[in-house]
Design an enzyme around this catalytic site. Structure first.
Site, PDB file in Angstrom:
ATOM      1  N   GLU A 195       0.750  -1.239  -0.031  1.00 27.70           N
ATOM      2  CA  GLU A 195      -0.230  -0.256   0.063  1.00 27.70           C
ATOM      3  C   GLU A 195       0.756   1.209  -0.225  1.00 27.70           C
ATOM      4  OE1 GLU A 195      -2.993  -0.280   3.049  1.00 27.70           O
ATOM      5  OE2 GLU A 195      -3.361  -2.351   2.663  1.00 27.70           O
ATOM      6  N   ASN A 238       2.551  -4.834  -3.280  1.00 31.10           N
ATOM      7  CA  ASN A 238       0.979  -5.355  -2.913  1.00 31.10           C
ATOM      8  C   ASN A 238       0.271  -4.073  -2.718  1.00 31.10           C
ATOM      9  OD1 ASN A 238      -0.713  -7.512  -2.306  1.00 31.10           O
ATOM     10  ND2 ASN A 238      -0.657  -6.700  -0.468  1.00 31.10           N
ATOM     11  N   HIS A 273      -9.991  -6.862  -2.277  1.00 34.40           N
ATOM     12  CA  HIS A 273     -10.894  -6.655  -1.255  1.00 34.40           C
ATOM     13  C   HIS A 273     -12.378  -5.855  -1.920  1.00 34.40           C
ATOM     14  CE1 HIS A 273      -8.481  -7.994   2.350  1.00 34.40           C
ATOM     15  NE2 HIS A 273      -7.364  -7.144   1.748  1.00 34.40           N
ATOM     16  N   GLU A 302      -5.352 -11.132  -1.288  1.00 31.24           N
ATOM     17  CA  GLU A 302      -6.218 -10.926  -0.107  1.00 31.24           C
ATOM     18  C   GLU A 302      -8.013 -10.856  -0.502  1.00 31.24           C
ATOM     19  OE1 GLU A 302      -5.092  -7.411   2.164  1.00 31.24           O
ATOM     20  OE2 GLU A 302      -3.028  -7.707   1.611  1.00 31.24           O
ATOM     21  N   ASP A 304     -11.625 -11.147  -0.894  1.00 33.55           N
ATOM     22  CA  ASP A 304     -12.776 -11.358  -0.212  1.00 33.55           C
ATOM     23  C   ASP A 304     -14.013 -10.530  -0.910  1.00 33.55           C
ATOM     24  OD1 ASP A 304     -11.595  -9.836   2.683  1.00 33.55           O
ATOM     25  OD2 ASP A 304     -12.164  -8.897   0.864  1.00 33.55           O
TER      26      ASP A 304
HETATM   27  O1  G3I Z   1      -3.781  -9.202  18.874  1.00 34.78           O
HETATM   28  C1  G3I Z   1      -4.199  -8.122  19.226  1.00 34.78           C
HETATM   29  C2  G3I Z   1      -5.134  -8.479  20.695  1.00 34.78           C
HETATM   30  O2  G3I Z   1      -4.092  -9.023  21.630  1.00 34.78           O
HETATM   31  C3  G3I Z   1      -5.735  -7.099  21.368  1.00 34.78           C
HETATM   32  O3  G3I Z   1      -6.685  -7.443  22.384  1.00 34.78           O
HETATM   33  C4  G3I Z   1      -6.861  -6.840  20.104  1.00 34.78           C
HETATM   34  C5  G3I Z   1      -7.602  -5.420  20.540  1.00 34.78           C
HETATM   35  O4  G3I Z   1      -6.704  -4.313  20.610  1.00 34.78           O
HETATM   36  O5  G3I Z   1      -5.870  -6.451  19.164  1.00 34.78           O
HETATM   37  C6  G3I Z   1      -5.328  -7.554  18.712  1.00 34.78           C
HETATM   38  O6  G3I Z   1      -4.451  -7.022  17.326  1.00 34.78           O
HETATM   39  C7  G3I Z   1      -5.445  -6.652  16.271  1.00 34.78           C
HETATM   40  C8  G3I Z   1      -4.946  -7.776  15.311  1.00 34.78           C
HETATM   41  O7  G3I Z   1      -5.745  -7.294  13.976  1.00 34.78           O
HETATM   42  C9  G3I Z   1      -5.086  -9.084  15.439  1.00 34.78           C
HETATM   43  O8  G3I Z   1      -6.653  -9.419  15.429  1.00 34.78           O
HETATM   44  C10 G3I Z   1      -5.018  -5.400  15.808  1.00 34.78           C
HETATM   45  O9  G3I Z   1      -5.541  -4.558  16.855  1.00 34.78           O
HETATM   46  C11 G3I Z   1      -5.794  -5.088  14.500  1.00 34.78           C
HETATM   47  O10 G3I Z   1      -5.504  -3.915  13.981  1.00 34.78           O
HETATM   48  C12 G3I Z   1      -5.298  -6.051  13.474  1.00 34.78           C
HETATM   49  O11 G3I Z   1      -6.094  -5.823  12.318  1.00 34.78           O
HETATM   50  C13 G3I Z   1      -5.563  -6.441  11.057  1.00 34.78           C
HETATM   51  C14 G3I Z   1      -5.179  -5.250   9.999  1.00 34.78           C
HETATM   52  O12 G3I Z   1      -4.767  -5.795   8.844  1.00 34.78           O
HETATM   53  C15 G3I Z   1      -4.088  -4.475  10.558  1.00 34.78           C
HETATM   54  O13 G3I Z   1      -2.811  -4.884  10.808  1.00 34.78           O
HETATM   55  C16 G3I Z   1      -6.428  -7.502  10.508  1.00 34.78           C
HETATM   56  O14 G3I Z   1      -6.459  -8.559  11.318  1.00 34.78           O
HETATM   57  C17 G3I Z   1      -5.979  -7.772   8.949  1.00 34.78           C
HETATM   58  O15 G3I Z   1      -6.883  -8.738   8.322  1.00 34.78           O
HETATM   59  C18 G3I Z   1      -5.718  -6.506   8.290  1.00 34.78           C
HETATM   60  O16 G3I Z   1      -5.466  -6.921   7.022  1.00 34.78           O
HETATM   61  C19 G3I Z   1      -4.710  -6.100   6.005  1.00 34.78           C
HETATM   62  C20 G3I Z   1      -3.705  -6.578   5.081  1.00 34.78           C
HETATM   63  O17 G3I Z   1      -2.594  -6.779   6.069  1.00 34.78           O
HETATM   64  C21 G3I Z   1      -3.205  -5.682   4.213  1.00 34.78           C
HETATM   65  N1  G3I Z   1      -4.113  -5.166   3.264  1.00 34.78           N
HETATM   66  C22 G3I Z   1      -5.526  -4.918   4.097  1.00 34.78           C
HETATM   67  C23 G3I Z   1      -5.891  -6.036   5.062  1.00 34.78           C
HETATM   68  C24 G3I Z   1      -7.343  -5.442   5.758  1.00 34.78           C
HETATM   69  O18 G3I Z   1      -6.953  -4.271   6.638  1.00 34.78           O
END
Ligand code: G3I
Length: 392
Positions: A195, A238, A273, A302, A304
């Site tokens: 990105e 990506n 997405h 990715e 969906d």
């Molecule tokens: O693991 C912690 C947990 O311990 C905590 O209690 C909770 C609440 O704060 O957060 C958890 O971490 C979260 C993590 O996902 C795991 O669930 C983060 O806050 C959250 O920001 C993170 O979101 C991810 C996001 O990328 C940001 O990294 C999503 O799961 C993930 O699906 C998403 O994937 C991205 C790709 O990497 C790039 N392209 C877009 C895509 C969708 O945003």
């Protein structure tokens, strides 16, 4: 202009009785699992050709008997994003049964795997890579550099002052050398940068801290560092919304510049997405062609298909109608991807609808169902149409 809604007029049933017959035959005759899968595959194709239940799934449809990885084997890697915590449960079973490629949804992002300058958190990523090795699956690495998941410590020097350009580039090199080096020979492809394109900027690049502290050269540096750490890895840039003309043209411009400078970029990752409403197949086709013409590999990284659209154009659609439309869209997308010989992999951003990023956050309906398997890990129309696309 919406999709051809006449497709929603059909009301069909998917009879899988033949399939349960094959399953019982396997038990009695001791058919090898591969022969059984092949037999069921052709059964699924012939009876699945007509249709599938868009209401309550039939008992014999409860389990998806045919592995998508086997169905597409040799032509496309079929992948899914996973969290280490999912590996020991139903998602892990489905992942191993249906897919032959895996990507860490979060575990390999810089802030997750490298939370402190001298602190790495390899556990979750190692678990995912070990799972993939055990099940003879390919692994995509996501991602070595992303503005959203660059740890704060990257930007501060030992005196608490803003880190210099040179220090940030050295930290980037250290990070990439350590992470790519650890998984050398186990991760076949990396999303080196994620990105970085912003079509609203004159130079097409996102005006984030990487641009402000290092300048545009950070992208080439990341690719060169990754290539030095694992010369055999396939290196991708990506991004999302690559179907949008302005963004596509910017991505072409940036990639051409990298290639002209001899930067080792091998492929473009299209996150995809998207939704049941947009974008058009034609716009995706045009973008895939743009990068194929540069001699690059395309991958869907990715995927969906949201059942919603911010404006939700057709709120009158029932859930069953949306799921049917989603299935049709998945079939059309897979036929497009198969037509692109330079497209080597399709990775879904999750295994089943009970775990999708689309349902996280306060500004979403929270009941989206974008993937191939439902919240009980049963196959949806999306799965059957994806499977059938292989035979059309
Ligand atoms: O693991 C912690 C947990 O311990 C905590 O209690 C909770 C609440 O704060 O957060 C958890 O971490 C979260 C993590 O996902 C795991 O669930 C983060 O806050 C959250 O920001 C993170 O979101 C991810 C996001 O990328 C940001 O990294 C999503 O799961 C993930 O699906 C998403 O994937 C991205 C790709 O990497 C790039 N392209 C877009 C895509 C969708 O945003």
């Amino acid at each position: 202009m919406g999709p051809d809604l006449s497709v929603l007029g059909f009301s069909v049933k998917h009879s899988c009785s033949a399939m349960s017959g094959i399953t019982s035959m396997k038990k009695s005759s001791g058919m090898t699992s591969r022969l059984h899968r092949v037999a069921v595959f052709f059964c699924a194709l012939c009876i699945g050709q007509t249709s599938y239940a868009v209401d309550k799934p039939q008992p014999s449809q409860a389990a998806a008997p045919v592995s998508l990885a086997d169905a597409f084997g040799g032509r496309l890697k079929i992948g899914a994003a996973i969290e280490a915590s999912q590996l020991s449960g139903a998602h892990g079973v489905l992942l191993a049964q249906q897919f032959n490629s895996v990507v860490a949804e979060n575990a390999m992002k810089p802030a997750d795997i490298h939370p402190g300058e001298n602190t790495y958190n390899f556990g979750p990523a190692d678990a995912i890579v070990d799972f993939a090795q055990h099940h003879h699956m390919a692994v995509r690495g996501h991602t070595l550099l992303w503005h959203k998941r660059t740890p704060d410590w990257f930007w501060i020097d030992k005196d608490g002052q803003p880190a210099s350009r040179e220090l940030v580039l050295e930290r980037l090199r250290q990070h990439i050398n350590t992470v790519v080096g650890r998984y050398k020979g186990k991760v076949y492809a990396w999303d080196v940068v994620n990105e970085v394109i912003d079509a609203s900027q004159p130079n097409c690049l996102r005006n984030d801290k990487w641009m402000q502290v290092v300048g545009p050269g950070y992208i080439a540096a990341a690719f060169r560092d990754a290539h030095a750490a694992d010369p055999s890895a396939r290196l991708f840039i990506n991004d999302y919304s690559t179907h949008e003309p302005a963004k596509r043209d910017c991505l072409v411009r940036v990639v051409k510049g990298l290639l002209d400078d001899g930067v080792p970029v091998q492929g473009v990752g299209h996150q995809m997405h998207i939704s049941i409403y947009w974008p058009s197949i034609a716009s995706i086709d045009q973008s895939l062609k743009a990068f194929a013409q540069l001699g690059l590999e395309n991958q869907i990284t990715e995927l969906d298909l949201s059942l919603y659209q911010h404006k939700d154009y057709w709120p009158a659609l029932s859930l069953q109608q949306r799921l049917a439309l989603q299935g049709q869209r998945y079939g059309a997308l897979m036929r497009l991807f198969l037509a692109h010989r330079e497209l080597t992999a399709v990775t879904w951003w999750g295994v089943a609808d009970d775990h999708t990023w689309l349902n996280v956050g306060n500004d979403v309906p929270g009941d989206d169902q974008p993937l191939l398997f439902d919240r009980s890990q049963r196959p949806k129309p999306a799965y059957w149409e994806t499977l059938h696309s292989r035979s059309q």
